[in-house]
Write a protein that holds these residues in place. Structure first.
Motif, PDB file in Angstrom:
ATOM      1  N   LEU A 156       0.831  -1.202   0.000  1.00  7.47           N
ATOM      2  CA  LEU A 156       0.000   0.000   0.000  1.00  7.47           C
ATOM      3  C   LEU A 156       0.863   1.248   0.000  1.00  7.47           C
ATOM      4  CD1 LEU A 156      -2.404  -1.086   2.892  1.00  7.47           C
ATOM      5  CD2 LEU A 156      -2.775  -1.424   0.459  1.00  7.47           C
ATOM      6  N   LEU A 157       0.357   2.281  -0.644  1.00  7.58           N
ATOM      7  CA  LEU A 157       0.988   3.605  -0.613  1.00  7.58           C
ATOM      8  C   LEU A 157      -0.111   4.641  -0.455  1.00  7.58           C
ATOM      9  CD1 LEU A 157       3.467   5.451  -0.886  1.00  7.58           C
ATOM     10  CD2 LEU A 157       3.037   5.476  -3.374  1.00  7.58           C
ATOM     11  N   SER A 158      -0.117   5.335   0.697  1.00  4.86           N
ATOM     12  CA  SER A 158      -1.126   6.365   0.934  1.00  4.86           C
ATOM     13  C   SER A 158      -0.683   7.674   0.308  1.00  4.86           C
ATOM     14  CB  SER A 158      -1.347   6.558   2.444  1.00  4.86           C
ATOM     15  OG  SER A 158      -0.214   7.181   3.033  1.00  4.86           O
ATOM     16  N   ASP A 159      -1.605   8.603   0.151  1.00  5.97           N
ATOM     17  CA  ASP A 159      -1.240   9.870  -0.470  1.00  5.97           C
ATOM     18  C   ASP A 159      -0.387  10.746   0.445  1.00  5.97           C
ATOM     19  OD1 ASP A 159      -3.077  10.761   1.380  1.00  5.97           O
ATOM     20  OD2 ASP A 159      -4.241  11.951  -0.041  1.00  5.97           O
ATOM     21  N   VAL A 163       3.921   3.837   3.588  1.00  4.55           N
ATOM     22  CA  VAL A 163       3.947   2.544   2.922  1.00  4.55           C
ATOM     23  C   VAL A 163       3.460   1.478   3.898  1.00  4.55           C
ATOM     24  CG1 VAL A 163       5.396   0.810   1.808  1.00  4.55           C
ATOM     25  CG2 VAL A 163       5.821   3.240   1.397  1.00  4.55           C
ATOM     26  N   GLY A 164       2.681   0.529   3.398  1.00  3.78           N
ATOM     27  CA  GLY A 164       2.197  -0.554   4.236  1.00  3.78           C
ATOM     28  C   GLY A 164       2.197  -1.864   3.482  1.00  3.78           C
ATOM     29  N   ASN A 165       1.987  -2.937   4.202  1.00  6.58           N
ATOM     30  CA  ASN A 165       1.915  -4.254   3.588  1.00  6.58           C
ATOM     31  C   ASN A 165       1.021  -5.161   4.423  1.00  6.58           C
ATOM     32  OD1 ASN A 165       3.275  -7.285   3.701  1.00  6.58           O
ATOM     33  ND2 ASN A 165       3.114  -6.462   1.630  1.00  6.58           N
ATOM     34  N   VAL A 659     -10.551   6.915  -5.595  1.00  4.01           N
ATOM     35  CA  VAL A 659     -10.053   7.764  -6.685  1.00  4.01           C
ATOM     36  C   VAL A 659     -10.563   9.190  -6.540  1.00  4.01           C
ATOM     37  CG1 VAL A 659     -10.075   8.114  -9.181  1.00  4.01           C
ATOM     38  CG2 VAL A 659      -9.843   5.804  -8.249  1.00  4.01           C
ATOM     39  N   PHE A 660     -11.845   9.354  -6.233  1.00 12.16           N
ATOM     40  CA  PHE A 660     -12.438  10.683  -6.102  1.00 12.16           C
ATOM     41  C   PHE A 660     -12.661  11.014  -4.633  1.00 12.16           C
ATOM     42  CE2 PHE A 660     -14.426   9.134 -10.197  1.00 12.16           C
ATOM     43  CZ  PHE A 660     -13.431   9.705 -10.986  1.00 12.16           C
ATOM     44  N   ILE A 693      -5.541   5.646  -1.909  1.00  7.10           N
ATOM     45  CA  ILE A 693      -4.632   4.555  -1.547  1.00  7.10           C
ATOM     46  C   ILE A 693      -4.286   3.786  -2.821  1.00  7.10           C
ATOM     47  CG2 ILE A 693      -4.279   2.464  -0.198  1.00  7.10           C
ATOM     48  CD1 ILE A 693      -4.535   4.860   1.563  1.00  7.10           C
ATOM     49  N   ALA A 694      -3.017   3.766  -3.200  1.00  2.00           N
ATOM     50  CA  ALA A 694      -2.554   2.959  -4.328  1.00  2.00           C
ATOM     51  C   ALA A 694      -2.011   1.640  -3.784  1.00  2.00           C
ATOM     52  CB  ALA A 694      -1.474   3.703  -5.106  1.00  2.00           C
TER      53      ALA A 694
END
Length: 702
Positions: A156-159, A163-165, A659-660, A693-694
């Motif tokens: 995970l990558l937050s804005d 970083v997470g996993n 996304v939005f 969150i990507a």
């Protein structure tokens, strides 16, 4: 309805990019009947693994997600005891042990190669225990499956740059008559929650602006173990266990400015929440004769959590430290339940189940509140802040399924419940309750495509232990008083559902229900020497008319091959007489509209897929003694992803959640005195957002 606009735009974009603009639901009455992929028999649709091949499934969970017209349900696992916690999943005709392991976890541990077929039970049949569910999925495993495993890892990558996993792995080992499945789930993540507050006076004029940066981190680890022992041809013993440990940190800084943007000061708080829990279930099945079977289930679970000390410190731009409120909170919860069932199938048209269950539950909570003026730390008394609630709950039950004809079946049941609740600590009392909960369901299969289900039942909610104790949210300026006197709400329900299946993989259902509620849960005012508090309580009788639609449809007629859309839309029309004003209003915390849309398209020749999902709620309201709240989740939640199996057959998915994400809005109106008087004291506006969150998810079996 901004949410529907977003959905329409996404659907239009999908059609514009990938296909034609015309839409029609496929309804080929003969499609799939003779196809080897899908077979059917009375009340059951059978799906071979080839049906799911175009979706590139990795585990049984991926396959179940794509069964037309079916949604996995865990049952009501939040309720104490076992009677309401049976989900709508079977493995080889048997329910996995409930509550200790979630059904999602059970399915994630089954590699797709171990699945022989999936059966969708569409109506009550004597051979299957529906437990109140309109449909069941039965996952049939391949005989002779050897050692196998599955794993998944999500990055995970937050804005905010955190970083997470989250990762999980499981391994299955057959040892003669014993199947052993071991697994572990673990992960960590962090994010920044952004909050913007605007505090207005009684005339709705801006007074103070607040911008909060709320940094949070969370980590947990949860090992699991399952043992399934075929003792002999008639006996089976199953053990499911799960343990979990977690820790959660938060640090928030709130910058305050006046209406002209001039800094006034700041507030800050930091806290840590940590805890652990474990749960274990033992299930023993014994076929006493060819028609009579026994099942015994024993459940034990324990949980402990601690939070604090959590100081909320206030600083003035000129004078520095002003003061602080300090909160300590901890609790323990325990549950032990024993359930015994006897099932009798005298012939192909009847099945009878009788049994009894008893459960012992307890919850301890301790809330300590202090005020620090910079010199002295003073305890603050809060009613019902230290308490223990103990409950002994028992019930006897009987269920009967009768196949009246090849097209008509009747499922009836009666549960009779006895409970005693004892509260000690800041409040001391004992109360006993007895309730009968009858139910009857008629299933009529008009033909191979159309079904009608009619249900009438009575349900009784359980008293929530956390409502017996007081709680406080200093950051939100919100205190709730524990109420030892509230009683369970009771509901009579009449419900009708029509389902039509079309093509090989299409389903449309419409459900209409009406609920009559006695002693509806809500918020009541409690006057104490320290002021007026909100408390959970019963606010009178209410009613609810609800309409639910579900659609699963392929989009071939749009020119979108291997594309499927799932749509869920629900409307609630709730009514209750406000205990303060006497006026008819909606229920608190119940939204009028709810919408979910899930789209997926696969490209088998390219070993790729993409999709999106959207979730939207209409505005919500909360009515309290001295406050009114309105919630708006703005543009809803839109997620998008792309997926491939090109590399070594490993499933790789990349996507973005939220996304939005423009945040969720809330408006709070505070009254001077009772809300019924209508004298506004202040108004607060808030927007809260966690951003996008990507993620990158990798999944495979071995």
């Amino acid at each position: 309805m901004r949410g529907t606009v977003i959905t329409a735009a996404a659907a239009a974009a999908t059609g514009a990019l990938l296909g034609e603009t015309a839409f029609a639901v496929r309804d080929d009455a003969d499609a799939g009947v003779a196809d080897a992929v899908i077979q059917s028999q009375a009340g059951i649709a059978i799906y071979a693994p080839t049906f799911f091949a175009s979706y590139s499934p990795v585990t049984a969970r991926d396959m179940v997600d794509r069964v037309p017209g079916f949604s996995l349900s865990e049952g009501d696992t939040d309720r104490r005891g076992l009677g309401d916690s049976f989900g709508n999943l079977l493995i080889n005709g048997q329910r996995p042990s409930n509550k200790s392991l979630g059904l999602d976890t059970v399915l994630q541990r089954i590699p797709v190669d171990d699945v022989a077929r999936i059966e969708l039970i569409q109506e009550a049949l004597p051979d299957y225990d529906m437990r109140g569910h309109p449909r069941l999925v039965n996952v049939i495993l391949r005989e002779g499956a050897g050692r196998s495993g599955s794993w998944a890892s999500r990055f995970l990558l937050s804005d905010s740059g955190r970083v997470g996993n989250w990762s999980e792995i499981s391994y299955s080992v057959p040892l003669n008559n014993l199947d052993v499945v071991m697994g572990v789930e673990a992960g960590f993540e962090g994010n920044r929650i952004r909050k913007r507050h605007a505090f207005h006076d009684s005339a709705d004029r801006l007074e103070v602006l607040s911008n909060v940066s709320d940094q949070r981190t969370y980590a947990e680890i949860a090992p699991t173990l399952s043992l399934n022992w075929a003792i002999d041809a008639r006996s089976r013993l199953r053990f499911d266990g799960r343990a979990e440990a977690w820790t959660w940190h938060r640090r928030a800084v709130d910058f305050l400015d006046d209406a002209n943007g001039v800094p006034l000061g700041l507030e800050q708080n930091a806290t840590e929440n940590h805890g652990s829990e474990w749960s274990a279930t033992v299930t023993y099945n014994r076929d006493l004769t060819d028609t009579i079977a026994s099942e015994t289930i024993l459940l034990a679970s324990r949980e402990r959590w601690r939070e604090g000390p959590e100081p909320y410190e206030a600083y003035d731009i000129n004078s520095g430290f002003v003061g602080a409120t300090i909160v300590n909170y901890d609790g323990d919860y325990e549950e032990t339940a024993l359930r015994q069932t006897l099932s009798w199938n005298p012939n192909a048209r009847h099945s009878l189940e009788i049994g009894a269950e008893t459960a012992i539950n307890a919850r301890d909570t301790d809330l300590d509140l202090f005020e620090d003026d910079g010199t002295t730390v003073t305890p603050v008394a809060l009613p019902v802040s230290t308490t223990r609630v103990e409950e002994t709950r028992s019930e006897i039950f009987a269920n009967h399924v009768w196949s009246v004809s090849d097209r008509l079946s009747v499922e009836s049941g009666l549960r009779y419940e006895f409970s005693e609740i004892v509260q000690t600590g800041d409040a001391n009392q004992s109360r006993s309750f007895t309730y009968a909960k009858p139910s009857v369901t008629l299933n009529w299969r008009q033909d191979a495509r159309n079904r009608l289900r009619l249900t009438a039942e009575r349900d009784v909610d359980q008293l929530e232990f956390d409502k017996f104790a007081s709680s406080i949210d200093v950051a939100d300026g919100n205190s709730v008083l524990g109420n030892p006197d509230y009683v369970p709400q009771r509901t009579w329900t009449i419900e009708a559902e029509w389902e039509r299946r079309f093509g090989e993989d299409g389903s449309l259902s419409l459900q209409i229900g009406h609920d009559w509620i006695q002693d509806l849960d809500g918020w009541i005012p409690v006057v104490t020497p320290d002021g007026v508090f909100d408390a959970p309580g019963n606010i009178g009788d209410g009613r609810n008319l609800r309409v639910t639609g579900n659609l699963t449809s392929p989009l071939d007629m749009l020119g979108l091959s291997h594309a499927v859309i799932d749509v869920f839309l629900e409307w609630y029309d709730t009514h209750v007489d406000d205990p303060l004003t006497g006026e008819d209003r909606h229920w608190s915390d119940t939204r009028e509209w709810e919408l979910r849309v899930d789209y997926r398209q696969t490209f088998p020749e390219r070993q790729m897929a993409w999709g999106w999902d959207y979730y939207w709620l209409s505005d919500g309201e909360v009515f309290r003694a001295q406050e009114y709240r309105q919630y708006d989740n703005t543009d809803g939640d839109f997620d998008i992803y792309v997926e491939t199996t090109r590399w070594l057959g490993v499933t790789v998915r990349a996507g973005v959640d939220g996304v939005f994400n423009n945040g969720d809005d809330r408006r709070r109106v505070f009254y001077d005195g009772s809300r019924a008087d209508g004298i506004i004291d202040a108004i607060e506006y808030r927007n809260i957002s966690s951003g996008q969150i990507a993620y990158l998810r990798i999944q495979d079996t071995f």
